[in-house]
Every structure is written in structure tokens, then in C-alpha cells.
Scaffold this active site. Structure first.
Site, PDB file in Angstrom:
ATOM      1  CB  SER A 156      -0.888  -0.079   1.078  1.00  0.00           C
ATOM      2  OG  SER A 156      -1.586   1.128   1.385  1.00  0.00           O
ATOM      3  CE1 TYR A 180      -3.605  -2.275   5.351  1.00  0.00           C
ATOM      4  CE2 TYR A 180      -3.127   0.083   4.760  1.00  0.00           C
ATOM      5  CZ  TYR A 180      -3.385  -1.104   4.613  1.00  0.00           C
ATOM      6  OH  TYR A 180      -3.514  -1.510   2.858  1.00  0.00           O
ATOM      7  CE  LYS A 184      -1.242  -4.242   3.238  1.00  0.00           C
ATOM      8  NZ  LYS A 184      -1.437  -5.651   2.503  1.00  0.00           N
TER       9      LYS A 184
END
Length: 378
Positions: A156, A180, A184
């Protein structure tokens, strides 16, 4: 968390069957059978459709924590082919995952399975690290044990965090600001290190900007029940009269109109890039990272205006206090990917809005509705 053993595949095929891959006629290595983790999700399910449409055999694992098995009848209807097998399991359940690799001759993996809400990750950070990092290491260990060394990783552009105004290229040092995004980034570091120590491993990590839109048939899209934080599905619910107003989270951010700026990439452009990545997995040894983006930022006000223009539906909204920790502007530069593969997005924000609305009109209750009859896909 409860762990499920693999279920019987929905459309069993002989184990270990191999054939020349879809790109084999061009020479060199080509994947034939691809395992897609999180293949029932938004981007995952559409990637399965695209892979089937281009001749790949597709095996799916998904725990349905953020998806539904109802999607596969639609995937197969759009592609005109059956998914090879679907297993309900958590990829952290290594015995269950290993059984899938034992049953099928997997050539490469496209890895989507993860928790994906930045907002929720700030409330349950441990759960996000467990699912996203723990799931990835479980997958990698299982792949290694079964001699599978090629991976496309769905990362991402959130990893850039507050690295600065964009467009940001791959040389920009990431500064993730949410669990989050950090999860990643940690997974990318793990993949890079594994490739450094295992020369047979090749990884392409695609830092995808915000995927949005739907399949043009209207059969496949972002189910509203699983996208509470996604702007376009929330906007479609308001336009459809299922919610009274859109909540806009702040209009005093340091951007051109005060609202958050993101790069909204049509999901079909994103899935095509993931499929093309399979053909380029062995272009170079080790791990390669590319931004996957439209290279253009749109504010919330921009998206509201584009949605209204594309659909003819007004979107009333209320401005709520913004999150002081939110990244005001996040736009990535995908020039490196265009130079390497010739890939570039073919769709714009108007296409994103139009296809989002088409999916909403045909599926007002998401995948709980029967699959609609739509033109040539009926």
C-alpha cells in the site's frame, strides 16, 4: 481466533497438474497455477477474474473475515471459467495452508490477505500486526516448505505516511503513521530480507494507491458491508438514499480545499497490474518495489463533484472534526512501473465514480442480493 481446516474444493481438479503458463509462448518462466490469498475480497476477487480470463488456473484461500463466498459465482460468471478450488482458512493456520500446497502444484502466489482499515488499526494494533505480519510469515514459511518461491505482494502507498507532498516515488523513505501502514512496511522489509538470503526467491511488491470503482458489468465491486471506511461506497449509499448524508472528516487540513487528498485508482487498473506482475516476477533476482497509482490526487470535494457529475446524483454531506493524525495528502508516482512494464492506468476518476454507482444500483444490498442480469454477462 477460530481456525478452519480446508474445506473440499468447490470445483476439484487433479492435484499437481501443470501446463505451459499463459505467457510461456513469449519464452522464459511463466506461472500456470496461481494461489490467491484473500481472493474473495474486493481487489482479490477481481484479480481472480482477470487471471481466469487470461488462462491461469486459480486457487483461492480466504477466511471471509472481510468478504463472502457469494462472490465466486459472480467471478466465474464474468470470467466464463471455474475457480480451480476455494478453501476457507486463515493463512496463519499453517497445517491447513500446507494441505492446500500439498493438493495443488502452485507456481506463484498473489498475496492480498490482510486487515485493511487504517482507522481500525489504531484501535486494535496488536490484531493488525498479528493478522498482517503473522499471516505473511506463515505464508512464506509454507511456500518455502513446498518449493514455491515467487510472490506478488499487494502492499500500500500508505507506507509513505507523512513522508511529504506527492507524487512520491519509490526512493522516498517511508514514514508510516498507522499500525496498518506499518504492518505493510514491516512485511516489505521481511520479504526483502528473505530474498537477500534465499536467492531462489523473487518478489514484486506493488504499493497500491486507493483502489475504487467496480467491474464494468456491475457484478463485482466493493461490498458496502465490508468497506465502512471507503469513501466511494459510502458516497454511493448516500446517493442511493440508504444513508442520509456523507460524513466528511475535516475541512481544515493543509490541502488546497481543506479536505484529505488521495489518489483513487480504478480497481480494474490495479488488478491488471497484479496480473502483469506475474509475467515479470523473474525479470530480476530478489525483490522489486513499484508504486501502483494514477499519479493524481483528488480531494474529498473533488470526488463529490466527480461523483455528482458522473451519476447526476447529489451527495449531501456534513463536515465532522478531522483526525489530527491523518496524513493530509498522499499521492504516489508510478513512473518507474510505466518505464519497466509499459503499464499505465487506462481509467480516470469519472470511470471510478460511474462504475461504483453502477455496482450500487445493481446491488443495493451488496452481495446479499442475487446476482443481477447484466447485458452480455447475463
Amino acid at each position: 481466533m477460530a481456525r478452519n481446516r480446508p474445506q473440499s474444493p468447490r470445483a476439484p481438479r487433479p492435484a499437481g497438474r501443470r501446463r505451459p503458463g499463459p505467457g510461456a509462448e513469449a519464452g522464459g518462466w511463466a506461472a500456470s497455477t496461481v494461489l490467491v490469498t484473500g481472493g474473495a475480497g474486493f481487489v482479490g476477487s477481481l484479480t481472480c477474474t482477470d487471471l481466469l480470463d487470461h488462462g491461469y488456473e486459480v486457487i483461492v484461500v480466504d477466511d471471509y473475515s472481510n468478504s463472502t463466498p457469494r462472490v465466486f459465482s459472480r467471478v466465474e460468471r464474468v470470467a466464463g471459467r471455474f475457480v480451480g478450488a476455494v478453501y476457507q482458512l486463515d493463512i496463519r493456520d499453517r497445517p491447513a495452508l500446507s494441505a492446500v500446497f500439498e493438493r495443488h502444484s502452485v507456481d506463484a502466489v498473489v498475496h492480498f490477505a490482510s486487515h485493511k482499515s487504517e482507522d481500525r488499526s489504531t484501535r486494535t494494533p496488536v490484531g493488525y500486526y498479528d493478522a498482517n505480519v503473522g499471516g505473511t510469515t506463515s505464508l512464506l514459511r509454507t511456500m518455502h516448505e513446498h518449493g514455491v518461491h515467487h510472490l506478488v505482494y499487494h502492499s500500500s502507498y500508505a507506507v509513505y505516511g507523512d513522508a511529504g507532498r506527492g507524487p512520491l516515488d519509490e526512493r522516498t523513505p517511508p514514514r508510516p503513521v498507522t499500525p496498518y501502514a506499518m504492518s505493510k512496511w514491516v512485511c516489505e522489509r521481511i520479504l526483502e530480507d528473505i530474498c537477500r538470503h534465499c536467492p531462489q526467491c523473487t518478489v514484486v511488491a506493488l504499493r497500491c494507491s486507493t483502489p475504487a470503482g467496480a467491474h464494468p458489468s456491475g457484478l463485482l465491486g466493493e461490498d458496502q458491508r465490508n468497506a465502512p471506511d471507503s469513501l466511494l461506497p459510502r458516497m454511493a449509499l448516500v446517493a442511493d438514499g440508504r444513508r442520509p448524508r456523507l460524513d466528511v472528516r475535516g475541512d481544515d487540513h493543509p490541502t488546497r480545499d481543506g479536505t484529505l487528498v488521495r489518489d483513487y485508482l480504478h480497481v480494474m487498473d490495479a488488478v491488471e497490474a497484479h496480473r502483469v506482475a506475474l509475467d515479470h516476477l523473474v525479470d530480476r533476482p530478489g525483490m522489486t518495489v513499484y508504486n501502483l497509482a494514477r499519479n493524481r490526487g483528488s480531494s474529498v470535494h473533488d470526488v463529490i463533484s466527480a461523483f455528482t457529475a458522473a451519476t447526476g446524483r447529489p451527495v449531501p454531506y456534513d463536515v465532522l472534526p478531522g483526525d489530527p493524525g491523518a496524513v493530509p495528502e498522499l499521492v504516489a508516482d508510478s513512473t518507474a512501473l510505466t518505464r519497466a512494464w509499459g503499464w499505465r492506468p487506462a481509467r480516470d476518476l469519472a470511470d471510478v465514480c460511474r462504475d461504483t454507482w453502477h455496482f450500487q444500483c445493481l446491488n443495493p444490498h451488496g452481495y446479499r442480493d442475487p446476482a443481477p442480469r447484466t447485458g452480455e454477462n447475463a
